[in-house]
Motif scaffolding. Sequence first.
Motif, PDB file in Angstrom:
ATOM      1  N   LEU A 241      46.717  46.008  48.663  1.00 45.68           N
ATOM      2  CA  LEU A 241      45.478  45.389  48.186  1.00 45.68           C
ATOM      3  C   LEU A 241      44.356  46.428  48.077  1.00 45.68           C
ATOM      4  O   LEU A 241      43.541  46.374  47.149  1.00 45.68           O
ATOM      5  CB  LEU A 241      45.064  44.268  49.142  1.00 45.68           C
ATOM      6  CG  LEU A 241      43.814  43.471  48.756  1.00 45.68           C
ATOM      7  CD1 LEU A 241      43.998  42.779  47.415  1.00 45.68           C
ATOM      8  CD2 LEU A 241      43.469  42.458  49.850  1.00 45.68           C
ATOM      9  N   SER A 242      44.321  47.380  48.987  1.00 47.65           N
ATOM     10  CA  SER A 242      43.291  48.428  48.933  1.00 47.65           C
ATOM     11  C   SER A 242      43.436  49.267  47.671  1.00 47.65           C
ATOM     12  O   SER A 242      42.442  49.583  46.995  1.00 47.65           O
ATOM     13  CB  SER A 242      43.387  49.319  50.172  1.00 47.65           C
ATOM     14  OG  SER A 242      43.147  48.582  51.357  1.00 47.65           O
ATOM     15  N   VAL A 243      44.683  49.614  47.333  1.00 49.20           N
ATOM     16  CA  VAL A 243      44.932  50.408  46.126  1.00 49.20           C
ATOM     17  C   VAL A 243      44.575  49.595  44.878  1.00 49.20           C
ATOM     18  O   VAL A 243      43.993  50.120  43.920  1.00 49.20           O
ATOM     19  CB  VAL A 243      46.403  50.858  46.076  1.00 49.20           C
ATOM     20  CG1 VAL A 243      46.684  51.601  44.775  1.00 49.20           C
ATOM     21  CG2 VAL A 243      46.731  51.752  47.270  1.00 49.20           C
ATOM     22  N   LEU A 244      44.883  48.313  44.905  1.00 53.69           N
ATOM     23  CA  LEU A 244      44.587  47.457  43.751  1.00 53.69           C
ATOM     24  C   LEU A 244      43.081  47.337  43.522  1.00 53.69           C
ATOM     25  O   LEU A 244      42.599  47.453  42.385  1.00 53.69           O
ATOM     26  CB  LEU A 244      45.203  46.073  43.968  1.00 53.69           C
ATOM     27  CG  LEU A 244      44.900  45.026  42.886  1.00 53.69           C
ATOM     28  CD1 LEU A 244      45.440  45.471  41.534  1.00 53.69           C
ATOM     29  CD2 LEU A 244      45.473  43.662  43.280  1.00 53.69           C
ATOM     30  N   MET A 245      42.329  47.106  44.598  1.00 49.50           N
ATOM     31  CA  MET A 245      40.877  46.976  44.466  1.00 49.50           C
ATOM     32  C   MET A 245      40.249  48.271  43.976  1.00 49.50           C
ATOM     33  O   MET A 245      39.298  48.267  43.178  1.00 49.50           O
ATOM     34  CB  MET A 245      40.264  46.588  45.822  1.00 49.50           C
ATOM     35  CG  MET A 245      40.623  45.181  46.295  1.00 49.50           C
ATOM     36  SD  MET A 245      39.951  43.860  45.248  1.00 49.50           S
ATOM     37  CE  MET A 245      41.440  43.353  44.363  1.00 49.50           C
ATOM     38  N   ARG A 250      36.621  47.767  42.324  1.00 48.70           N
ATOM     39  CA  ARG A 250      35.918  46.829  43.199  1.00 48.70           C
ATOM     40  C   ARG A 250      35.820  47.422  44.599  1.00 48.70           C
ATOM     41  O   ARG A 250      36.485  48.415  44.945  1.00 48.70           O
ATOM     42  CB  ARG A 250      36.646  45.481  43.229  1.00 48.70           C
ATOM     43  CG  ARG A 250      36.769  44.863  41.840  1.00 48.70           C
ATOM     44  CD  ARG A 250      37.555  43.571  41.867  1.00 48.70           C
ATOM     45  NE  ARG A 250      36.921  42.566  42.715  1.00 48.70           N
ATOM     46  CZ  ARG A 250      37.387  41.324  42.867  1.00 48.70           C
ATOM     47  NH1 ARG A 250      38.498  40.946  42.227  1.00 48.70           N
ATOM     48  NH2 ARG A 250      36.772  40.468  43.656  1.00 48.70           N
ATOM     49  N   GLU A 251      35.008  46.790  45.442  1.00 45.63           N
ATOM     50  CA  GLU A 251      34.798  47.294  46.802  1.00 45.63           C
ATOM     51  C   GLU A 251      36.062  47.145  47.636  1.00 45.63           C
ATOM     52  O   GLU A 251      36.884  46.253  47.401  1.00 45.63           O
ATOM     53  CB  GLU A 251      33.639  46.549  47.479  1.00 45.63           C
ATOM     54  CG  GLU A 251      32.286  46.778  46.811  1.00 45.63           C
ATOM     55  CD  GLU A 251      31.162  46.121  47.606  1.00 45.63           C
ATOM     56  OE1 GLU A 251      31.340  45.926  48.834  1.00 45.63           O
ATOM     57  OE2 GLU A 251      30.112  45.818  47.010  1.00 45.63           O
ATOM     58  N   ALA A 296      46.397  37.013  55.073  1.00 47.09           N
ATOM     59  CA  ALA A 296      45.193  36.968  54.230  1.00 47.09           C
ATOM     60  C   ALA A 296      45.288  37.988  53.097  1.00 47.09           C
ATOM     61  O   ALA A 296      44.930  37.697  51.946  1.00 47.09           O
ATOM     62  CB  ALA A 296      43.957  37.236  55.083  1.00 47.09           C
ATOM     63  N   ASN A 297      45.781  39.186  53.410  1.00 43.35           N
ATOM     64  CA  ASN A 297      45.957  40.204  52.372  1.00 43.35           C
ATOM     65  C   ASN A 297      47.037  39.793  51.373  1.00 43.35           C
ATOM     66  O   ASN A 297      46.894  39.996  50.157  1.00 43.35           O
ATOM     67  CB  ASN A 297      46.323  41.551  53.005  1.00 43.35           C
ATOM     68  CG  ASN A 297      45.141  42.218  53.668  1.00 43.35           C
ATOM     69  OD1 ASN A 297      44.241  42.744  53.008  1.00 43.35           O
ATOM     70  ND2 ASN A 297      45.121  42.212  54.999  1.00 43.35           N
ATOM     71  N   ALA A 298      48.124  39.209  51.875  1.00 43.22           N
ATOM     72  CA  ALA A 298      49.189  38.732  50.984  1.00 43.22           C
ATOM     73  C   ALA A 298      48.681  37.602  50.084  1.00 43.22           C
ATOM     74  O   ALA A 298      49.044  37.521  48.904  1.00 43.22           O
ATOM     75  CB  ALA A 298      50.386  38.269  51.805  1.00 43.22           C
ATOM     76  N   THR A 333      49.561  46.515  34.489  1.00 41.92           N
ATOM     77  CA  THR A 333      50.797  46.836  35.192  1.00 41.92           C
ATOM     78  C   THR A 333      50.555  46.751  36.697  1.00 41.92           C
ATOM     79  O   THR A 333      49.434  46.843  37.186  1.00 41.92           O
ATOM     80  CB  THR A 333      51.275  48.244  34.829  1.00 41.92           C
ATOM     81  OG1 THR A 333      50.232  49.179  35.108  1.00 41.92           O
ATOM     82  CG2 THR A 333      51.642  48.323  33.363  1.00 41.92           C
ATOM     83  N   GLU A 334      51.651  46.563  37.416  1.00 39.47           N
ATOM     84  CA  GLU A 334      51.532  46.443  38.864  1.00 39.47           C
ATOM     85  C   GLU A 334      51.133  47.776  39.493  1.00 39.47           C
ATOM     86  O   GLU A 334      51.337  48.846  38.916  1.00 39.47           O
ATOM     87  CB  GLU A 334      52.849  45.957  39.455  1.00 39.47           C
ATOM     88  CG  GLU A 334      54.032  46.836  39.102  1.00 39.47           C
ATOM     89  CD  GLU A 334      55.328  46.230  39.564  1.00 39.47           C
ATOM     90  OE1 GLU A 334      55.458  45.981  40.773  1.00 39.47           O
ATOM     91  OE2 GLU A 334      56.211  45.995  38.724  1.00 39.47           O
TER      92      GLU A 334
END
Length: 337
Positions: A241-245, A250-251, A296-298, A333-334
Amino acid sequence: MTGLIRSPLVLARNTMRASNIIRASTPTLNRTFLINVKSAKKSKVQQQQEEKSSSPISETGAEAATAAQDSKYRIETPSPAVVAFAHRLKLNKLKDQTLLMRIVTHPSYERVGIQTNARLDTLGDKALHMFVMEYLHVKYPKLPTNVLKEAVEVYTRTSTLELMAKEFGVEDVARWVRSKPDAGHQLSLKTVKASVVRAIVGAIYIDQGFLKAREFVHAHFLSRDFKIESLLQIDEPKHYLSVLMKRLGRERPVARMLAETGRTSKAPIFIVGVYSGTEKIGEGFGSSIKMAEFRANADALKKYYMEELKDFGLPSDTEKEGAIYTPTKIGDTEVVV
């Protein structure tokens, strides 16, 4: 003198004979000439007739060859059970009703002059995959590729088709032969049922066209929902999730405790929310803070990738006359971590 007198006579006689010969020979020449002309005209007419008749003869020969090919297979009258089966699935609307017996006949049912569903099975399998892939691809634009493939497999795999075949009543009409005990590969009824279901799709596609086959797949396959999010399994959702944000600009996500109860008891419950700035993007619970944060992250990842379009068109809508298709945006892409 006699000789001189006779000479003109001889000459006259010879002249008369020559004229008679010419008169007698003239009709013969004319007749011969006319005969030659008639024979020439006749040969041209015959040639034209041969040229005109050559094409129909070849077509007749092709038709005869096709008829001879088709004659190898006898036309079977559907049994009452097959007729009832066809009415349940609206297969009675097929233009070619000989397809009914072919749909329910597995290749293991080897009989002289009997057509099987081998080709219909193959065609139906490809059409089924295409319709399901198109629908899920447009409906879930952000779904990871591997999850999309697995979702298509869920809709089209043998176990799913077997359940549908049970609802259709395939077992009562399918024609097949069990494998011999010493055979290397044992044919199961499950495989036979699945082949009949795929053959139905193939028969509708080839007999009634693309749109009717799509309509059947949407009505009997895609109308059944299952939890696609269960296929989205991520081992390290926090890092993911950190890499995605970060990629979305985003923050960085931050976990915050929302509620808890029974911290010191044997059965505590913690509720954790994940925020990106002031926006809550996920929520989870668990018997420990770590478990709640993991969920929560999932949850945040599932909400992002499972974003669903409610009102959308399909590329195959262009097959409809006068239909206007507005392409949807292809999802990102993912994340690669």
